[in-house]
Design an enzyme around this catalytic site. Structure first.
Site, PDB file in Angstrom:
ATOM      1  N   LYS A   1      18.672 -64.627  -6.156  1.00  0.00           N
ATOM      2  CA  LYS A   1      17.729 -65.730  -6.300  1.00  0.00           C
ATOM      3  C   LYS A   1      18.468 -67.059  -6.313  1.00  0.00           C
ATOM      4  CE  LYS A   1      14.246 -63.362  -9.131  1.00  0.00           C
ATOM      5  NZ  LYS A   1      13.110 -63.544  -8.209  1.00  0.00           N
TER       6      LYS A   1
ATOM      7  N   ARG B   1       8.782 -53.196  -8.204  1.00  0.00           N
ATOM      8  CA  ARG B   1       7.972 -52.114  -7.629  1.00  0.00           C
ATOM      9  C   ARG B   1       8.767 -50.821  -7.514  1.00  0.00           C
ATOM     10  NH1 ARG B   1       6.743 -55.720  -2.440  1.00  0.00           N
ATOM     11  NH2 ARG B   1       7.111 -57.286  -4.054  1.00  0.00           N
TER      12      ARG B   1
HETATM   13  N1  BES Z   1      10.323 -60.949 -11.050  1.00  0.00           N
HETATM   14  C1  BES Z   1      10.094 -61.420  -9.730  1.00  0.00           C
HETATM   15  C2  BES Z   1       8.725 -62.073  -9.583  1.00  0.00           C
HETATM   16  C3  BES Z   1       8.546 -63.414 -10.231  1.00  0.00           C
HETATM   17  C4  BES Z   1       9.095 -64.536  -9.678  1.00  0.00           C
HETATM   18  C5  BES Z   1       7.758 -63.532 -11.345  1.00  0.00           C
HETATM   19  C6  BES Z   1       8.883 -65.771 -10.253  1.00  0.00           C
HETATM   20  C7  BES Z   1       7.536 -64.750 -11.928  1.00  0.00           C
HETATM   21  C8  BES Z   1       8.087 -65.875 -11.371  1.00  0.00           C
HETATM   22  C9  BES Z   1      10.142 -60.268  -8.741  1.00  0.00           C
HETATM   23  O1  BES Z   1      11.036 -59.268  -9.035  1.00  0.00           O
HETATM   24  C10 BES Z   1      10.530 -60.856  -7.431  1.00  0.00           C
HETATM   25  O2  BES Z   1      11.635 -61.330  -7.328  1.00  0.00           O
HETATM   26  N2  BES Z   1       9.638 -60.818  -6.475  1.00  0.00           N
HETATM   27  C11 BES Z   1       9.890 -61.375  -5.188  1.00  0.00           C
HETATM   28  C12 BES Z   1       9.363 -60.422  -4.165  1.00  0.00           C
HETATM   29  C13 BES Z   1       9.768 -60.762  -2.765  1.00  0.00           C
HETATM   30  C14 BES Z   1      11.250 -60.562  -2.587  1.00  0.00           C
HETATM   31  C15 BES Z   1       8.981 -59.881  -1.831  1.00  0.00           C
HETATM   32  C16 BES Z   1       9.163 -62.719  -5.116  1.00  0.00           C
HETATM   33  O3  BES Z   1       8.077 -62.855  -5.650  1.00  0.00           O
HETATM   34  O4  BES Z   1       9.741 -63.634  -4.529  1.00  0.00           O
HETATM   35 MN    MN Z   2      12.956 -59.730  -8.282  1.00  0.00          MN
END
Ligand code: BES
Ligand code: MN
Ligand code: ZN
Length: 500
Positions: A279, A353
């Site tokens: 990230k 997931r």
């Molecule tokens: N934990 C995150 C989702 C999230 C992001 C929750 C920001 C709250 C605030 C999750 O694991 C994630 O990183 N999801 C990705 C999925 C994508 C790579 C398909 C996302 O939402 O960017």
């Molecule tokens: Mn994630």
């Protein structure tokens, strides 16, 4: 802060401030108060008439009341139109009232419950007032090296003149307190930083809580997770020095209303760096909240146990950390989930997931009456709803509607998104059964579609995406300071009660 029921029969003991709810356009509301004598009503009426306040929802008015014996000041809280009334207004009214009391460093406060009655029973109103008080009174300041000076109200009296309702009101107040202990527990777990709340610490916290609250608890370690073939949890935890855990909580019910349990599953990523698909550093600190789903399940189990609800409930939480590293999983890796389905991991940041897939598959052994998972799953859900709703998806319209109604009542709004079959095309993989990200768009729905593949052992599954609702980062809100909200606990308890 001690919250107590009070029968408002004169002579009332003296408090520093009295709170009275006022409906918009209601001229006679003072008449209904049981906390005011005729003389005081007249004096207050004069003050109000001179002011022309509409008492729209959220509008308030403070006045000193030297002419009054039982209170030094009165705080009028606008409730808006009667037909728009809901328990959330009671929660917010109680919270605003206490905030006002704290502003003036008042130590004791009385809220006139009779002024708040509309649509709901007095007992329900009292319960909501307790919720508003506890939710807004919460602080997480254990890591401040010097105590943070904060005004505290020591005594909060919930007053009503309706003696015949007293027993029900007292029960409701006690039940709300129990529910709030669950919410506070969830908030405390979630607000801990990730260097403290590691997977093993989270599992130990669940164990300790279970022992104190008459819950069964089993925690699986890496070896057992491996034996069960939980390839999702193993893959996500590979990059981390912390071993994964799988938490299983169960309440003990003597005479359950029905024999199959409600199974709750919560995402427990104690920190989400994204893994190799790392990230950006902005706001990455917020990813300590990526275990809020697990915390909601654990907090709800605590409340369910102490409320002695006669419904079998199982709480499951796959817990691990998502880190990059020499042993971390790579984009393109193909893994096998415990139900035998293969997944192409195209983005290691779509890790929630993967661990939920194993947990949902594991839930099959319970033959659940309903299976519900809760997760901070997709940033795209927060982009859709902001913090105003939890994303809701599911395979059973009856369950989805039950959850929506429970959320509405509990003050944790959920809104449905569709899981149409055509969306499956977006996660069909080239080299495995399914891929862990969408080919394009519909981020929240395709995450739901992915999970559905692992909940296919039941017809009654639903998924809650709390990415937008799990914590508040913009500063204090009426019902929550900065940090974890504990979302899910109130919703789950209300949902389980709906089966009684
Ligand atoms: N934990 C995150 C989702 C999230 C992001 C929750 C920001 C709250 C605030 C999750 O694991 C994630 O990183 N999801 C990705 C999925 C994508 C790579 C398909 C996302 O939402 O960017
Ligand atoms: Mn994630
Ligand atoms: Zn995550």
């Amino acid at each position: 802060m001690k919250i107590t029921y009070e029968l408002s029969r004169p002579p009332l003991k003296t408090v520093e401030i009295l709170g009275i709810g006022c409906f918009e356009g209601d001229k006679d509301f003072l008449k209904r108060s049981s906390c005011l004598d005729a003389h005081t009503k007249e004096a207050l009426q004069k003050i109000l008439s001179a002011k022309k306040i509409l008492f729209k929802c959220g509008e308030t008015f403070f006045t000193p009341a030297p002419f009054m014996k039982s209170a030094g000041a009165v705080f009028f809280i606008g409730l808006g139109k009667r037909d728009k009334f809901c328990l959330e207004r009671v929660r917010k009214a109680a919270a605003k009232f206490l905030a006002q009391a704290k502003t003036f460093k008042y130590k004791n406060a009385r809220l006139d419950l009779d002024s708040l009655i509309e649509k709901f029973s007095l007992a329900e109103i009292a319960g909501a007032a307790v919720e508003g008080a506890r939710l807004s009174n919460y602080r997480f300041d254990k890591y401040k090296s010097k105590p943070v000076p904060a005004a505290v109200v020591d005594e909060f009296l919930l007053a009503s003149g309706r003696a015949e309702k007293a027993p029900a009101v007292k029960v409701s107040i006690a039940e709300s307190e129990t529910l709030m202990e669950g919410v506070v527990f969830a908030r405390n777990l979630s607000n801990e930083p990730a260097n403290v709340m590691t997977p093993s610490r989270l599992a130990n916290a669940a164990k300790e809580m279970a022992a104190k609250n008459n819950l069964g608890c089993k925690v699986l370690g890496r070896n057992e997770i491996k034996k069960l073939g939980m390839g999702g949890i193993l893959a996500v935890s590979r990059g981390s020095a912390e071993e994964p855990r799988f938490i299983i909580l169960e309440n003990r019910v003597r005479k359950p209303k029905f024999s199959n349990p409600i199974v709750l599953v919560g995402k427990g990523i104690t920190f989400d760096t994204g893994g190799i698909s790392i990230k950006p550093s902005n706001d990455m600190d917020k990813m300590k909240f990526d275990m809020c789903g697990a915390a909601a399940v654990i907090g709800a189990m605590k409340a369910v146990a102490n409320l002695k609800l006669p419904v079998k409930v199982v709480g499951l939480a796959p817990v691990c950390e998502n880190m990059p590293g020499g042993r971390a999983q790579r984009p393109g890796d193909i893994i096998t989930i415990s139900n035998g389905k293969t997944v192409e991991v195209l983005n290691t940041d779509a890790e929630g997931r993967l661990i939920l897939a194993d947990a949902l598959s594991y839930a099959a052994k319970y033959k659940p009456k309903a299976l519900i998972d809760i997760a901070t799953l997709t940033g795209s859900c927060a982009a859709t709803f902001a913090d105003l709703a939890t994303g809701l998806m599911g395979t059973d319209p009856e369950l989805v509607d039950r959850i929506r109604r429970a959320g509405e009542y509990a003050g944790e709004r959920c809104w449905e998104l569709p899981l149409w079959d055509e969306y499956f095309d977006l996660i069909k993989a080239a080299y495995a059964d399914i891929q862990n990200i969408s080919k394009k768009y519909a981020g929240t729905i395709t995450a739901g579609m992915f999970l559905k593949e692992f909940a296919d052992h039941t017809k009654t599954w639903a998924h809650l995406d709390i990415a937008g609702t799990a914590w508040n980062e913009g500063g204090p809100k009426t019902l929550s300071p900065i940090g974890a909200t504990g979302v899910g606990v109130r919703l789950f308890v209300r949902l389980i009660k709906s089966y009684l």
